[in-house]
Scaffold this motif. Structure first.
Motif, mmCIF file in Angstrom:
data_model
loop_
_atom_site.group_PDB
_atom_site.id
_atom_site.type_symbol
_atom_site.label_atom_id
_atom_site.label_comp_id
_atom_site.label_asym_id
_atom_site.label_seq_id
_atom_site.Cartn_x
_atom_site.Cartn_y
_atom_site.Cartn_z
ATOM 1 N N GLU A 152 0.828 -1.209 0.000
ATOM 2 C CA GLU A 152 0.000 0.000 0.000
ATOM 3 C C GLU A 152 0.858 1.254 0.000
ATOM 4 O O GLU A 152 0.569 2.227 -0.708
ATOM 5 C CB GLU A 152 -0.933 0.003 1.206
ATOM 6 C CG GLU A 152 -2.050 -1.019 1.127
ATOM 7 C CD GLU A 152 -2.868 -1.079 2.399
ATOM 8 O OE1 GLU A 152 -2.574 -0.305 3.342
ATOM 9 O OE2 GLU A 152 -3.787 -1.905 2.463
ATOM 10 N N VAL A 153 1.946 1.244 0.779
ATOM 11 C CA VAL A 153 2.844 2.398 0.828
ATOM 12 C C VAL A 153 3.488 2.614 -0.538
ATOM 13 O O VAL A 153 3.570 3.751 -1.032
ATOM 14 C CB VAL A 153 3.906 2.215 1.933
ATOM 15 C CG1 VAL A 153 5.012 3.246 1.818
ATOM 16 C CG2 VAL A 153 3.261 2.266 3.309
ATOM 17 N N SER A 154 3.933 1.524 -1.172
ATOM 18 C CA SER A 154 4.583 1.684 -2.483
ATOM 19 C C SER A 154 3.581 2.142 -3.539
ATOM 20 O O SER A 154 3.914 2.949 -4.415
ATOM 21 C CB SER A 154 5.253 0.378 -2.907
ATOM 22 O OG SER A 154 4.283 -0.617 -3.118
ATOM 23 N N GLU A 155 2.330 1.654 -3.478
ATOM 24 C CA GLU A 155 1.309 2.107 -4.421
ATOM 25 C C GLU A 155 0.985 3.581 -4.203
ATOM 26 O O GLU A 155 0.806 4.332 -5.160
ATOM 27 C CB GLU A 155 0.041 1.259 -4.285
ATOM 28 C CG GLU A 155 0.165 -0.132 -4.855
ATOM 29 C CD GLU A 155 -1.086 -0.963 -4.643
ATOM 30 O OE1 GLU A 155 -2.054 -0.463 -4.028
ATOM 31 O OE2 GLU A 155 -1.090 -2.123 -5.091
ATOM 32 N N ALA A 156 0.925 4.001 -2.935
ATOM 33 C CA ALA A 156 0.651 5.404 -2.633
ATOM 34 C C ALA A 156 1.789 6.288 -3.149
ATOM 35 O O ALA A 156 1.548 7.381 -3.682
ATOM 36 C CB ALA A 156 0.459 5.603 -1.140
ATOM 37 N N GLN A 157 3.010 5.838 -3.013
ATOM 38 C CA GLN A 157 4.155 6.602 -3.512
ATOM 39 C C GLN A 157 4.121 6.686 -5.032
ATOM 40 O O GLN A 157 4.407 7.729 -5.620
ATOM 41 C CB GLN A 157 5.472 5.976 -3.047
ATOM 42 C CG GLN A 157 5.771 6.180 -1.583
ATOM 43 C CD GLN A 157 7.064 5.491 -1.171
ATOM 44 O OE1 GLN A 157 7.660 4.744 -1.930
ATOM 45 N NE2 GLN A 157 7.477 5.751 0.061
ATOM 46 N N GLN A 158 3.772 5.575 -5.695
ATOM 47 C CA GLN A 158 3.710 5.593 -7.154
ATOM 48 C C GLN A 158 2.600 6.526 -7.644
ATOM 49 O O GLN A 158 2.779 7.252 -8.610
ATOM 50 C CB GLN A 158 3.478 4.177 -7.694
ATOM 51 C CG GLN A 158 4.694 3.293 -7.603
ATOM 52 C CD GLN A 158 4.426 1.872 -8.118
ATOM 53 O OE1 GLN A 158 3.297 1.537 -8.442
ATOM 54 N NE2 GLN A 158 5.473 1.070 -8.148
#
Length: 164
Positions: free
Chosen positions: A149-155
């Motif tokens: 979720e954190v990586s998707e939010a960053q992307q």
């Protein structure tokens, strides 16, 4: 004449074939294997003596000194000095193996409760281990999902910044 031929065939069968059927010869060793010399009778006796000594010592370790009190009477004089497994003689609670050995001497009536206790103990330990495994697995999944979720939010944040 026919009796002589039949007797000769039976003799050859007993001498060669029956011996091979009863005691088959093994395949020959590969060429790189070095043959060992045969042991003498004295060496065979020494090997048997050492093997039986080690086997008997393993039984003493497995069964424990409480079930073999005659072997440990001579060691009662040096109670102040613990030496190896002999200090286990003063345990407060006997081991599971000792419980089963004592129960087996008493017959099926005493063996059944001891085995039920053993199985219930094992079942509870398996249940606890499985429960802790499932808890750890769920924690691992939660960590992976949080990272995802954190990586998707960053992307998504990076794509919005580049599009504006």
């Amino acid at each position: 004449m026919k009796v002589k031929v039949v007797c000769g065939k039976v003799y050859e069968y007993i001498r060669y074939d029956l011996k091979e059927i009863a005691f088959p010869s093994s395949l020959p060793d590969p060429p790189h294997i070095k043959k060992r010399r045969k042991l003498t009778w004295h060496e065979r006796f020494l090997v048997l003596k050492e093997a039986s000594r080690l086997y008997a010592a393993s039984w003493v370790r497995d069964i424990g000194p409480d079930l073999r009190p005659n072997d440990y009477k001579k060691d009662e004089g040096n109670e102040g000095k613990p030496s190896g497994d002999k200090r286990r003689t003063k345990e407060a609670e006997p081991s599971t193996l000792e419980d089963i050995a004592v129960a087996a001497r008493g017959g099926m009536e005493t063996l059944r409760p001891a085995l039920q206790k053993l199985y219930m103990t094992r079942a509870s330990s398996y249940r606890d281990a499985l429960k802790s495994f499932i808890d750890g697995y769920q924690e691992g999944i939660q960590q992976v999902m949080a990272k995802k979720e954190v990586s998707e939010a960053q992307q998504e944040g990076n794509t919005q910044k580049t599009s504006t």
